[in-house]
Design a protein around this motif. Structure first.
Motif, mmCIF file in Angstrom:
data_model
loop_
_atom_site.group_PDB
_atom_site.id
_atom_site.type_symbol
_atom_site.label_atom_id
_atom_site.label_comp_id
_atom_site.label_asym_id
_atom_site.label_seq_id
_atom_site.Cartn_x
_atom_site.Cartn_y
_atom_site.Cartn_z
ATOM 1 N N ARG A 275 7.781 10.982 9.031
ATOM 2 C CA ARG A 275 6.587 11.807 9.039
ATOM 3 C C ARG A 275 5.738 11.533 7.789
ATOM 4 O O ARG A 275 4.507 11.582 7.841
ATOM 5 C CB ARG A 275 6.959 13.293 9.136
ATOM 6 N N PHE A 276 6.385 11.209 6.680
ATOM 7 C CA PHE A 276 5.647 10.902 5.466
ATOM 8 C C PHE A 276 4.794 9.645 5.649
ATOM 9 O O PHE A 276 3.629 9.587 5.246
ATOM 10 C CB PHE A 276 6.612 10.728 4.297
ATOM 11 N N GLU A 277 5.373 8.619 6.264
ATOM 12 C CA GLU A 277 4.614 7.405 6.551
ATOM 13 C C GLU A 277 3.464 7.691 7.506
ATOM 14 O O GLU A 277 2.348 7.187 7.323
ATOM 15 C CB GLU A 277 5.527 6.336 7.153
ATOM 16 N N ALA A 278 3.736 8.505 8.533
ATOM 17 C CA ALA A 278 2.698 8.814 9.520
ATOM 18 C C ALA A 278 1.537 9.586 8.888
ATOM 19 O O ALA A 278 0.369 9.344 9.211
ATOM 20 C CB ALA A 278 3.301 9.602 10.678
ATOM 21 N N VAL A 279 1.847 10.512 7.970
ATOM 22 C CA VAL A 279 0.793 11.253 7.272
ATOM 23 C C VAL A 279 -0.054 10.288 6.437
ATOM 24 O O VAL A 279 -1.293 10.410 6.385
ATOM 25 C CB VAL A 279 1.405 12.358 6.383
ATOM 26 N N THR A 280 0.596 9.329 5.779
ATOM 27 C CA THR A 280 -0.145 8.342 4.990
ATOM 28 C C THR A 280 -1.075 7.529 5.884
ATOM 29 O O THR A 280 -2.238 7.280 5.539
ATOM 30 C CB THR A 280 0.829 7.408 4.258
ATOM 31 N N LEU A 281 -0.576 7.112 7.041
ATOM 32 C CA LEU A 281 -1.413 6.362 7.992
ATOM 33 C C LEU A 281 -2.587 7.203 8.466
ATOM 34 O O LEU A 281 -3.731 6.724 8.542
ATOM 35 C CB LEU A 281 -0.562 5.939 9.193
ATOM 36 N N ALA A 282 -2.311 8.453 8.802
ATOM 37 C CA ALA A 282 -3.379 9.351 9.267
ATOM 38 C C ALA A 282 -4.437 9.547 8.180
ATOM 39 O O ALA A 282 -5.640 9.609 8.475
ATOM 40 C CB ALA A 282 -2.785 10.690 9.693
#
Length: 345
Positions: free
Chosen positions: A169-176
């Motif tokens: 989820r941390f990676e996904a938040v960074t992508l978002a």
């Protein structure tokens, strides 16, 4: 705890009481407000694979998928992203309990951060727009304003992980956040817009089910004042304070059914939903203004309560003198619900 489970023969949804053990997941039927002594079924965790988030059902975004080593699929639905992720973490731990090397690898992946090489934000956005596999756009209400074609922050994070653009989820938040910085998506509504003013880059995009976003080139919001919003829409526009599965006694037949309860503030309402139905519409609800809420003793069945109930009862009396009898799964959960409801009465 309670979770809706999809049947294998008849593909309908039934709410069951789940108990996670070290090597299996047991589920029980609730009859007459009480858990049956023998499990209705069991899911053996040895050789099981888990998929979370699982986006196979458009109207059920909070699913966990379990595939046993005999290729039997089980779909479990949770009330909130937090509950789903908590169940998924515990089940994953049980699946890999006998394999310490795999447990170490899972922790390493969870705590590491490495975006895909040569990642193209344009490719991600193209996939997001796909009519069949892209992110689902919905209408949402935020403080009296209605927005078309939006998605929540947590829905985008789920979608990015499900489509293998990120592993955590941390990676996904960074992508978002990168999508937002490059003006592919933009915040709408108070919660997500205020977050963009944060000095911390990691807090500008919210992995939250109340934070709204939309494609930057989408049409402007379709707003209406709070006075113009219909009453039934208005009462569903409050901030979600608490949600979860509880057992409720019916008003007419006096039978006990598991319902998903959602507690909202501003305006203060308590709604309940049938988790076996596909449409996400309340089957009942009431204003909390002027209500009385209290715990009921577990020694004996109080007047007005039918059936051989499990216990952990509490009662809500509305200002119109309608009595609601509700069961929590534990004394601690009952206290939590009462403490959450009381300030809103």
């Amino acid at each position: 705890g309670f979770l809706p489970l999809q049947g294998h023969v008849v593909r309908n949804w039934k709410v069951r009481w789940f108990v996670l053990l070290q090597d299996k997941l047991l589920y029980y039927k609730i009859e007459g407000g009480k858990k049956e002594p023998s499990p209705k079924g069991r899911i053996l965790l040895d050789g099981c694979t888990i998929t979370c988030p699982c986006l196979e059902y458009e109207n059920r975004p909070l699913l966990i998928k379990l595939k046993t080593k005999t290729n039997t699929d089980y779909f479990l639905e949770c009330c909130s992203r937090e509950e789903r992720d908590s169940w998924a973490l515990d089940i994953t731990g049980a699946i890999h309990a006998g394999h310490p090397v795999q447990v170490q690898e899972l922790h390493r992946m969870k705590n590491s951060f490495k975006l895909l090489e040569n990642i193209s934000l344009h490719d991600i956005v193209d996939r997001m727009y796909d009519s069949s596999t892209g992110i689902k756009l919905t209408r949402n209400l935020d403080q009296g304003n209605r927005y078309k074609e939006t998605f929540t922050g947590s829905a985008l994070v789920d979608w990015l992980i499900s489509n293998s653009f990120a592993v955590s989820r941390f990676e996904a938040v960074t992508l978002a956040s990168m999508l937002m910085d490059e003006n592919f998506i933009r915040p709408v509504g108070v919660r997500s817009t205020e977050a963009t003013r944060s000095s911390d880059p990691s807090e500008k995009f919210l992995d939250d089910s109340t934070a709204l976003y939309m494609f930057a080139e989408s049409s402007k919001k379709n707003t209406s004042s709070k006075e113009e919003v219909q009453f039934n829409i208005s009462e569903l526009s409050g901030t979600i304070v608490k949600q979860g599965f509880l057992v409720k006694q019916g008003h007419k037949r006096k039978n006990w059914k598991v319902r998903k309860f959602v507690l909202r503030a501003d305006p203060a309402f308590l709604h309940y939903y049938d988790p076996t139905k596909e449409e996400n519409k309340p089957v009942g609800g009431f204003s909390l203004r002027g209500c009385l809420v209290s715990a009921l003793e577990d020694n004996g069945v109080p007047a007005g309560v039918k059936g051989n109930v499990q216990g952990n009862l509490f009662k809500i009396i509305t200002k119109n003198d309608i009595h609601y009898y509700i069961q929590a799964s534990s004394k601690a959960e009952r206290v939590q619900w009462i403490e959450a409801i009381k300030p809103l009465t």
